[in-house]
Motif scaffolding. Sequence first.
Motif, PDB file in Angstrom:
ATOM      1  N   LYS A  34       0.832  -1.196   0.000  1.00 27.40           N
ATOM      2  CA  LYS A  34       0.000   0.000   0.000  1.00 27.40           C
ATOM      3  C   LYS A  34       0.868   1.247   0.000  1.00 27.40           C
ATOM      4  O   LYS A  34       1.938   1.267   0.574  1.00 27.40           O
ATOM      5  N   LYS A  35       0.376   2.296  -0.621  1.00 29.68           N
ATOM      6  CA  LYS A  35       1.115   3.553  -0.665  1.00 29.68           C
ATOM      7  C   LYS A  35       0.494   4.539   0.319  1.00 29.68           C
ATOM      8  O   LYS A  35      -0.702   4.787   0.284  1.00 29.68           O
ATOM      9  N   THR A  37       0.991   8.402   2.467  1.00 32.82           N
ATOM     10  CA  THR A  37       1.660   9.685   2.456  1.00 32.82           C
ATOM     11  C   THR A  37       2.145   9.976   3.870  1.00 32.82           C
ATOM     12  O   THR A  37       1.448   9.701   4.840  1.00 32.82           O
ATOM     13  N   THR A  63      -3.201  14.485  -1.654  1.00 32.54           N
ATOM     14  CA  THR A  63      -2.595  13.507  -2.566  1.00 32.54           C
ATOM     15  C   THR A  63      -3.587  12.391  -2.868  1.00 32.54           C
ATOM     16  O   THR A  63      -4.666  12.332  -2.306  1.00 32.54           O
ATOM     17  N   ARG A  65      -2.684   9.320  -2.239  1.00 32.97           N
ATOM     18  CA  ARG A  65      -2.285   8.265  -1.307  1.00 32.97           C
ATOM     19  C   ARG A  65      -3.082   8.347  -0.016  1.00 32.97           C
ATOM     20  O   ARG A  65      -3.626   9.389   0.322  1.00 32.97           O
ATOM     21  N   LYS A  66      -3.100   7.242   0.728  1.00 31.81           N
ATOM     22  CA  LYS A  66      -3.791   7.206   2.009  1.00 31.81           C
ATOM     23  C   LYS A  66      -2.935   7.877   3.073  1.00 31.81           C
ATOM     24  O   LYS A  66      -1.717   7.858   3.007  1.00 31.81           O
ATOM     25  N   GLY A 102      -7.281   9.151  -0.356  1.00 30.34           N
ATOM     26  CA  GLY A 102      -6.748  10.129  -1.296  1.00 30.34           C
ATOM     27  C   GLY A 102      -7.729  11.238  -1.641  1.00 30.34           C
ATOM     28  O   GLY A 102      -8.903  10.986  -1.868  1.00 30.34           O
TER      29      GLY A 102
END
Length: 139
Positions: A34-35, A37, A63, A65-66, A102
């Motif tokens: 997972k990506k 921030t 962003t 991302r999470k 996001g």
Amino acid sequence: MKKVIITILIVCIFSNVLLTDYSVQNIYGSTKEKKFTTGKKNIKVKVKLATKKQLKLKVTNITKRKFFYGGAFVLKKRVKNKWKKVKFKGPIMFVKTKTLWGKSSRIEKLKWKKFFGKNLSKGRYKIDYGLFYKTFRIK
């Protein structure tokens, strides 16, 4: 009879250890995929309302991302040109982890009586959430 009780206790202890290790592995096993921030630049925080009774913050993830953050915070008050911590009314436990998917935002409401046992007095304050902080004034 004693042997049966001791055997049951041993089985319970070891089964608990095995289940705990398995659950920890499941929680942390897939986080690499997972990506997330983690940068301060990717999160915007705005004070929506600051009164003696509560604070409303708008936290925005800009962003795709999470972003995960906890509910734990430190509140400081400006007294004689120095920041001094405001003490909690007792032992406080912050167990919730909050998620901002996001490009989304969330309003955080903090009621002072819940944490400090009383409303706040007039003055300049700073709230520190670890990754971000914000200053505000109560009139």
